[in-house]
Scaffold this motif. Structure first.
Motif, PDB file in Angstrom:
ATOM      1  N   GLY A 349      -3.456  42.755  -4.530  1.00  0.00           N
ATOM      2  CA  GLY A 349      -4.735  43.090  -5.138  1.00  0.00           C
ATOM      3  C   GLY A 349      -4.775  44.560  -5.471  1.00  0.00           C
ATOM      4  O   GLY A 349      -3.763  45.270  -5.405  1.00  0.00           O
ATOM      5  N   SER A 350      -5.974  45.038  -5.790  1.00  0.00           N
ATOM      6  CA  SER A 350      -6.111  46.434  -6.197  1.00  0.00           C
ATOM      7  C   SER A 350      -5.847  47.400  -5.056  1.00  0.00           C
ATOM      8  O   SER A 350      -5.518  48.562  -5.288  1.00  0.00           O
ATOM      9  CB  SER A 350      -7.531  46.669  -6.744  1.00  0.00           C
ATOM     10  OG  SER A 350      -8.501  46.344  -5.758  1.00  0.00           O
ATOM     11  N   ASP A 351      -5.984  46.932  -3.806  1.00  0.00           N
ATOM     12  CA  ASP A 351      -5.775  47.825  -2.670  1.00  0.00           C
ATOM     13  C   ASP A 351      -4.442  47.602  -1.975  1.00  0.00           C
ATOM     14  O   ASP A 351      -4.255  48.024  -0.839  1.00  0.00           O
ATOM     15  CB  ASP A 351      -6.915  47.673  -1.661  1.00  0.00           C
ATOM     16  CG  ASP A 351      -7.171  46.222  -1.301  1.00  0.00           C
ATOM     17  OD1 ASP A 351      -6.523  45.335  -1.896  1.00  0.00           O
ATOM     18  OD2 ASP A 351      -8.015  45.972  -0.429  1.00  0.00           O
ATOM     19  N   GLY A 352      -3.492  46.921  -2.629  1.00  0.00           N
ATOM     20  CA  GLY A 352      -2.157  46.803  -2.053  1.00  0.00           C
ATOM     21  C   GLY A 352      -1.671  45.373  -2.006  1.00  0.00           C
ATOM     22  O   GLY A 352      -2.274  44.457  -2.571  1.00  0.00           O
ATOM     23  N   ALA A 353      -0.543  45.185  -1.323  1.00  0.00           N
ATOM     24  CA  ALA A 353       0.071  43.873  -1.186  1.00  0.00           C
ATOM     25  C   ALA A 353       0.408  43.644   0.274  1.00  0.00           C
ATOM     26  O   ALA A 353       0.573  44.575   1.061  1.00  0.00           O
ATOM     27  CB  ALA A 353       1.330  43.769  -2.050  1.00  0.00           C
ATOM     28  N   ALA A 354       0.498  42.365   0.651  1.00  0.00           N
ATOM     29  CA  ALA A 354       0.821  41.995   2.022  1.00  0.00           C
ATOM     30  C   ALA A 354       1.510  40.640   1.998  1.00  0.00           C
ATOM     31  O   ALA A 354       1.494  39.935   0.986  1.00  0.00           O
ATOM     32  CB  ALA A 354      -0.440  41.953   2.882  1.00  0.00           C
ATOM     33  N   SER A 355       2.139  40.285   3.105  1.00  0.00           N
ATOM     34  CA  SER A 355       2.844  39.009   3.164  1.00  0.00           C
ATOM     35  C   SER A 355       2.920  38.531   4.598  1.00  0.00           C
ATOM     36  O   SER A 355       2.723  39.285   5.554  1.00  0.00           O
ATOM     37  CB  SER A 355       4.261  39.160   2.596  1.00  0.00           C
ATOM     38  OG  SER A 355       5.046  40.035   3.391  1.00  0.00           O
ATOM     39  N   LEU A 356       3.214  37.234   4.724  1.00  0.00           N
ATOM     40  CA  LEU A 356       3.492  36.653   6.030  1.00  0.00           C
ATOM     41  C   LEU A 356       4.666  35.690   5.879  1.00  0.00           C
ATOM     42  O   LEU A 356       4.954  35.207   4.792  1.00  0.00           O
ATOM     43  CB  LEU A 356       2.259  35.952   6.605  1.00  0.00           C
ATOM     44  CG  LEU A 356       1.543  34.860   5.803  1.00  0.00           C
ATOM     45  CD1 LEU A 356       2.225  33.509   5.929  1.00  0.00           C
ATOM     46  CD2 LEU A 356       0.097  34.749   6.250  1.00  0.00           C
ATOM     47  N   GLU A 357       5.351  35.425   6.971  1.00  0.00           N
ATOM     48  CA  GLU A 357       6.549  34.587   6.968  1.00  0.00           C
ATOM     49  C   GLU A 357       6.343  33.422   7.924  1.00  0.00           C
ATOM     50  O   GLU A 357       5.806  33.590   9.023  1.00  0.00           O
ATOM     51  CB  GLU A 357       7.761  35.410   7.388  1.00  0.00           C
ATOM     52  CG  GLU A 357       9.086  34.662   7.307  1.00  0.00           C
ATOM     53  CD  GLU A 357      10.276  35.558   7.616  1.00  0.00           C
ATOM     54  OE1 GLU A 357      11.167  35.126   8.370  1.00  0.00           O
ATOM     55  OE2 GLU A 357      10.299  36.693   7.102  1.00  0.00           O
ATOM     56  N   ALA A 358       6.754  32.232   7.485  1.00  0.00           N
ATOM     57  CA  ALA A 358       6.611  31.025   8.295  1.00  0.00           C
ATOM     58  C   ALA A 358       7.954  30.326   8.415  1.00  0.00           C
ATOM     59  O   ALA A 358       8.863  30.542   7.602  1.00  0.00           O
ATOM     60  CB  ALA A 358       5.569  30.086   7.684  1.00  0.00           C
ATOM     61  N   ASP A 359       8.073  29.459   9.430  1.00  0.00           N
ATOM     62  CA  ASP A 359       9.320  28.727   9.633  1.00  0.00           C
ATOM     63  C   ASP A 359       9.286  27.409   8.864  1.00  0.00           C
ATOM     64  O   ASP A 359       8.374  27.167   8.058  1.00  0.00           O
ATOM     65  CB  ASP A 359       9.572  28.493  11.123  1.00  0.00           C
ATOM     66  CG  ASP A 359       8.437  27.714  11.788  1.00  0.00           C
ATOM     67  OD1 ASP A 359       7.625  27.100  11.057  1.00  0.00           O
ATOM     68  OD2 ASP A 359       8.365  27.706  13.023  1.00  0.00           O
ATOM     69  N   SER A 360      10.250  26.562   9.126  1.00  0.00           N
ATOM     70  CA  SER A 360      10.374  25.308   8.371  1.00  0.00           C
ATOM     71  C   SER A 360       9.236  24.337   8.639  1.00  0.00           C
ATOM     72  O   SER A 360       9.056  23.378   7.883  1.00  0.00           O
ATOM     73  CB  SER A 360      11.707  24.631   8.710  1.00  0.00           C
ATOM     74  OG  SER A 360      11.779  24.352  10.101  1.00  0.00           O
ATOM     75  N   LYS A 361       8.463  24.566   9.695  1.00  0.00           N
ATOM     76  CA  LYS A 361       7.312  23.706   9.998  1.00  0.00           C
ATOM     77  C   LYS A 361       6.007  24.283   9.461  1.00  0.00           C
ATOM     78  O   LYS A 361       4.950  23.686   9.634  1.00  0.00           O
ATOM     79  CB  LYS A 361       7.200  23.514  11.510  1.00  0.00           C
ATOM     80  CG  LYS A 361       8.437  22.928  12.168  1.00  0.00           C
ATOM     81  CD  LYS A 361       8.725  21.530  11.653  1.00  0.00           C
ATOM     82  CE  LYS A 361       9.930  20.933  12.381  1.00  0.00           C
ATOM     83  NZ  LYS A 361      10.246  19.569  11.878  1.00  0.00           N
TER      84      LYS A 361
END
Length: 371
Positions: A349-361
Motif C-alpha cells: 500500500g501507500s505506507d509500505g509492503a509486508a508479507s507472511l509465510e505459511a507451510d504446506s497446510k
C-alpha cells in the motif's frame, strides 16, 4: 421522649454535575466505546491485538480508578459516622428469599439530634431470624456519613446507650418533601459520557474502515450478486509449460468458490493430474501456474495438494496484522523449488509492503511486517 419532624430541609441536595464528574463521565464513555469497538472489530478482522485491547483496556481503566480513589476512600473512612434514631415508616422484602438473609427495602424517618428529620429509602440485608424485630412505627438506630446522609445503614447491635434511647423514643413522620436521596449525575454527565462513547468507537473504526468494507465485500455470497455474464465469466489458457485463469469484472479469487473452480479446471483430466507445478501465483483476478518441464526431475508439487481454501484467510491476516493500514494489492506465491512447499502472501500500500509465510497446510510460520 418524642422527636418531631421539625422544618423540612429547604436546600436541595447537590447534583453530581461538577467538572470532575463531567471529565470522569467523558473518560468512562470513551473507554467503554473504545473497548467495545476494539473487541468487535478485532473479532471481525481476526486482529488479535485489537481483541486484547478490547479486553484489557477496561480492566486497566478500572484499576486506575481504584488506585486514584484510594486517598478519597481513606479520608471518608477516617470521618466518624453520625448516629441517629429513625422510625420505620414501611418495609418490604425485595429479594434473597432463597438464603438466610433477605434484602429489605425500608422507608425511614431519620431524626438527627442536631438537624431536622428527613425521609429516606434504603435497602439492607436482614437475617430471617431478626426480621420480626423490624416493624412499621418501630424505632431503630442508624448511622451515616455526615456529608452523605443518603448512605444510611441500620445498626443491628447498637450500644446500650442508644438502645435505651430507642426504647423510649417516639418520632413523628417527616413529610414527603423532606426526603433525601443520592445526588443525580445530571444531564451534562450523561451527554458527555455518550459523546465519549461515540468518539472512542470512532477512533477504532475509522482507521480500519477500508478493511471492514473489504471484509464485507469478500464475505458476500455470490448468490447475493445479481446474475450477469461478467460476474460469472472466466478465461482459462493452458499450454505445455504454463496455465492462466483470468476472472471477469466484479470477481475475485478471495471468493473461495471462484478459487476452487479455477483449480478444478486446471486439474481435470488424467494428463493434467499428473503434471507437477513449480510455482503458482494468485492475484485479485489472475491465477498463473508454471509447470515443471516434461521428462525432467525438477522439484514440483501437485496442484491438488495446495491448501487453497486457506488463501482468503491468509490475505485477510496479511492485510490486518502486518502494519499496512490501507493495502491496495495482494499476491500469493506458492513454490516448491527447494523441495518443501512454501506459500508467501504479500500485501502493499501507500505506507509500505509486508508479507507472511505459511507451510504446506496453510499454517503461518513467519511474518515480515511493514517498516
Amino acid at each position: 421522649m418524642t422527636i418531631s419532624a421539625g422544618t423540612p430541609p429547604t436546600s436541595a441536595p447537590p447534583t453530581g454535575t461538577t467538572p470532575g464528574a463531567v471529565v470522569l463521565g467523558f473518560l468512562t464513555g470513551g473507554v467503554t466505546g473504545t473497548s467495545l469497538a476494539a473487541f468487535v472489530v478485532g473479532c471481525v478482522l481476526e486482529n488479535l491485538p485489537l481483541c486484547l485491547t478490547g479486553v484489557g483496556l477496561p480492566a486497566a481503566y478500572g484499576l486506575l480508578l481504584f488506585l486514584a480513589g484510594a486517598p478519597r476512600r481513606a479520608r471518608e473512612a477516617a470521618v466518624a459516622p453520625r448516629t441517629a434514631l429513625a422510625m420505620i415508616e414501611s418495609l418490604h422484602a425485595v429479594g434473597g428469599e432463597a438464603t438466610s438473609d433477605v434484602a429489605v427495602r425500608f422507608d425511614l424517618t431519620v431524626a438527627p439530634d442536631d438537624a431536622s428529620a428527613h425521609r429516606i429509602e434504603v435497602t439492607q440485608n436482614i437475617n430471617l431470624a431478626d426480621l420480626p424485630d423490624y416493624r412499621p412505627r418501630g424505632i431503630v438506630v442508624v448511622q451515616y456519613p455526615p456529608d452523605r446522609p443518603w448512605r444510611v445503614r441500620i445498626v443491628k447491635r447498637p450500644t446500650p446507650e442508644w438502645e435505651d434511647r430507642a426504647a423510649g423514643a417516639r418520632i413523628d413522620s417527616a413529610p414527603g418533601p423532606a426526603r433525601v436521596s443520592e445526588p443525580s449525575k445530571g444531564c451534562a454527565v450523561v451527554l458527555v459520557a455518550l459523546l465519549g462513547l461515540l468518539l472512542g468507537a470512532a477512533c477504532v473504526i475509522l482507521p480500519v474502515r477500508d478493511d471492514l468494507f473489504d471484509q464485507g465485500t469478500t464475505a458476500r455470497s455470490p448468490s447475493s450478486v445479481a446474475p450477469s455474464v461478467s460476474s460469472t465469466s472466466s478465461t482459462t489458457v493452458v499450454s505445455s509449460g504454463s496455465a492462466t485463469v483470468t476472472l471477469g469484472p466484479h470477481q475475485s479469487f478471495l471468493d473461495e468458490n471462484d478459487l476452487r473452480r479455477a483449480f478444478d479446471s486446471l486439474t481435470e483430466g488424467k494428463d493434467r493430474e499428473e503434471r507437477q507445478a513449480l510455482t503458482v501465483v494468485v492475484q485479485e483476478r489472475v491465477l498463473s501456474v508454471v509447470y515443471a518441464p516434461a521428462g525432467t526431475h525438477a522439484s514440483g508439487f501437485d496442484l491438488r495438494s495446495l491448501p487453497y481454501e486457506r488463501f482468503p484467510a491468509l490475505v485477510r491476516t496479511a492485510r490486518t496484522t502486518l502494519g499496512v493500514h490501507s493495502p491496495r494489492t495482494w499476491q500469493i506465491t506458492a513454490e516448491g523449488l527447494t523441495g518443501s512447499l512454501t506459500i508467501r502472501t504479500g500485501v502493499s500500500g501507500s505506507d509500505g509492503a509486508a508479507s507472511l509465510e505459511a507451510d504446506s497446510k496453510g499454517k503461518i510460520v513467519r511474518r515480515t511486517p511493514a517498516r
